[in-house]
Design a protein around this motif. Sequence first.
Motif, short mmCIF file in Angstrom:
data_model
loop_
_atom_site.label_atom_id
_atom_site.label_comp_id
_atom_site.label_asym_id
_atom_site.label_seq_id
_atom_site.Cartn_x
_atom_site.Cartn_y
_atom_site.Cartn_z
N PRO A 97 40.93 -23.06 -12.45
CA PRO A 97 39.87 -22.12 -12.05
C PRO A 97 38.62 -22.27 -12.93
O PRO A 97 38.73 -22.60 -14.12
N VAL A 98 37.47 -22.07 -12.33
CA VAL A 98 36.20 -22.07 -13.04
C VAL A 98 35.50 -20.75 -12.79
O VAL A 98 35.71 -20.09 -11.77
N LYS A 99 34.66 -20.37 -13.71
CA LYS A 99 33.88 -19.13 -13.55
C LYS A 99 32.72 -19.40 -12.61
O LYS A 99 31.93 -20.32 -12.83
N ILE A 100 32.64 -18.62 -11.55
CA ILE A 100 31.54 -18.71 -10.60
C ILE A 100 30.61 -17.54 -10.90
O ILE A 100 31.03 -16.39 -10.95
N LEU A 101 29.35 -17.85 -11.12
CA LEU A 101 28.35 -16.85 -11.46
C LEU A 101 27.26 -16.90 -10.40
O LEU A 101 26.70 -17.97 -10.14
N ILE A 102 27.02 -15.76 -9.75
CA ILE A 102 25.97 -15.73 -8.74
C ILE A 102 25.00 -14.59 -9.02
O ILE A 102 25.38 -13.52 -9.49
N ALA A 103 23.73 -14.87 -8.72
CA ALA A 103 22.69 -13.85 -8.79
C ALA A 103 22.39 -13.43 -7.36
O ALA A 103 22.28 -14.27 -6.47
N THR A 104 22.28 -12.13 -7.14
CA THR A 104 21.91 -11.63 -5.81
C THR A 104 20.41 -11.34 -5.80
O THR A 104 19.86 -10.81 -6.77
N ASN A 105 19.78 -11.70 -4.69
CA ASN A 105 18.32 -11.60 -4.61
C ASN A 105 17.80 -10.41 -3.83
O ASN A 105 16.59 -10.22 -3.74
N ASP A 106 18.71 -9.63 -3.24
CA ASP A 106 18.27 -8.44 -2.51
C ASP A 106 19.40 -7.41 -2.49
O ASP A 106 20.57 -7.75 -2.70
N ALA A 107 19.03 -6.18 -2.25
CA ALA A 107 20.00 -5.08 -2.30
C ALA A 107 21.06 -5.20 -1.21
O ALA A 107 22.24 -4.89 -1.45
N LYS A 108 20.68 -5.66 -0.02
CA LYS A 108 21.64 -5.77 1.08
C LYS A 108 22.74 -6.77 0.73
O LYS A 108 23.93 -6.48 0.91
N THR A 109 22.36 -7.93 0.23
CA THR A 109 23.35 -8.95 -0.14
C THR A 109 24.23 -8.46 -1.28
O THR A 109 25.45 -8.62 -1.25
N HIS A 110 23.62 -7.84 -2.26
CA HIS A 110 24.39 -7.32 -3.40
C HIS A 110 25.43 -6.31 -2.91
O HIS A 110 26.60 -6.36 -3.29
N GLY A 111 25.00 -5.42 -2.04
CA GLY A 111 25.90 -4.41 -1.51
C GLY A 111 27.04 -5.02 -0.70
O GLY A 111 28.19 -4.60 -0.82
N ARG A 112 26.73 -6.04 0.10
CA ARG A 112 27.77 -6.72 0.88
C ARG A 112 28.83 -7.33 -0.02
O ARG A 112 30.03 -7.21 0.24
N ILE A 113 28.39 -8.00 -1.06
CA ILE A 113 29.34 -8.67 -1.95
C ILE A 113 30.15 -7.67 -2.75
O ILE A 113 31.33 -7.89 -3.01
N MET A 114 29.56 -6.55 -3.10
CA MET A 114 30.30 -5.56 -3.87
C MET A 114 31.30 -4.79 -3.00
O MET A 114 32.36 -4.41 -3.47
N THR A 115 30.97 -4.55 -1.73
CA THR A 115 31.89 -3.82 -0.86
C THR A 115 32.91 -4.72 -0.19
O THR A 115 33.99 -4.26 0.19
N LYS A 116 32.57 -5.99 -0.04
CA LYS A 116 33.50 -6.99 0.52
C LYS A 116 33.52 -8.17 -0.45
O LYS A 116 32.83 -9.18 -0.23
N PRO A 117 34.29 -8.05 -1.52
CA PRO A 117 34.27 -9.08 -2.58
C PRO A 117 34.57 -10.49 -2.07
O PRO A 117 35.38 -10.68 -1.16
N ILE A 118 33.91 -11.46 -2.68
CA ILE A 118 34.18 -12.86 -2.39
C ILE A 118 35.58 -13.21 -2.87
O ILE A 118 36.32 -13.91 -2.21
N HIS A 119 35.93 -12.68 -4.04
CA HIS A 119 37.26 -12.90 -4.60
C HIS A 119 37.60 -11.71 -5.49
O HIS A 119 36.73 -11.13 -6.12
N SER A 120 38.86 -11.38 -5.51
CA SER A 120 39.30 -10.27 -6.35
C SER A 120 40.19 -10.80 -7.46
O SER A 120 41.09 -11.60 -7.19
#
Length: 109
Positions: free
Chosen positions: A16-39
Motif C-alpha cells: 500500500p502507498v499513501k494517496i494524498l488528494i487536494a479537493t478544489n471545490d466544496a461539492k467534490t470535497h463533500g462527495r468524497i467525505m460522504t462517499k469515501p474513496i477508501h475506508s
Amino acid sequence: YFKDIVGVTRKKNKKPVKILIATNDAKTHGRIMTKPIHSPQHELESFSAELGRRGLISFEVIPNEELDTVLMSYGAGIEVLGDYRETFMCKVEALKNLYFAHDIDASKE
C-alpha cells in the motif's frame, strides 16, 4: 483481501502507498467525505472557499486500475499529490495525448 485496495484487482507483491488528494471545490470535497474513496480515509484539511483553502484527504491503498478510474471520475475537482502524483500524471497525460493526437471532426461521422 479487499482492505487495502479500491475495487477487486489486487496486484501481486505490491505494498500500500499513501494517496494524498487536494479537493478544489466544496461539492467534490463533500462527495468524497460522504462517499469515501477508501475506508479508512482521513480528512487532513477541510475545504474552505472563504479562507481560500483546498481540502486535503489521504488514505492508503495498493494502486490499481480501479483507483485510477475513481480518481479520474472527479476530473478537475481533485489534484493528486504526494508519491502517487507522478504515476497518476502519466496516466492523465496519456489520455490527453490520445484526444489531442487525432483531429477528428465528429460532425463528419
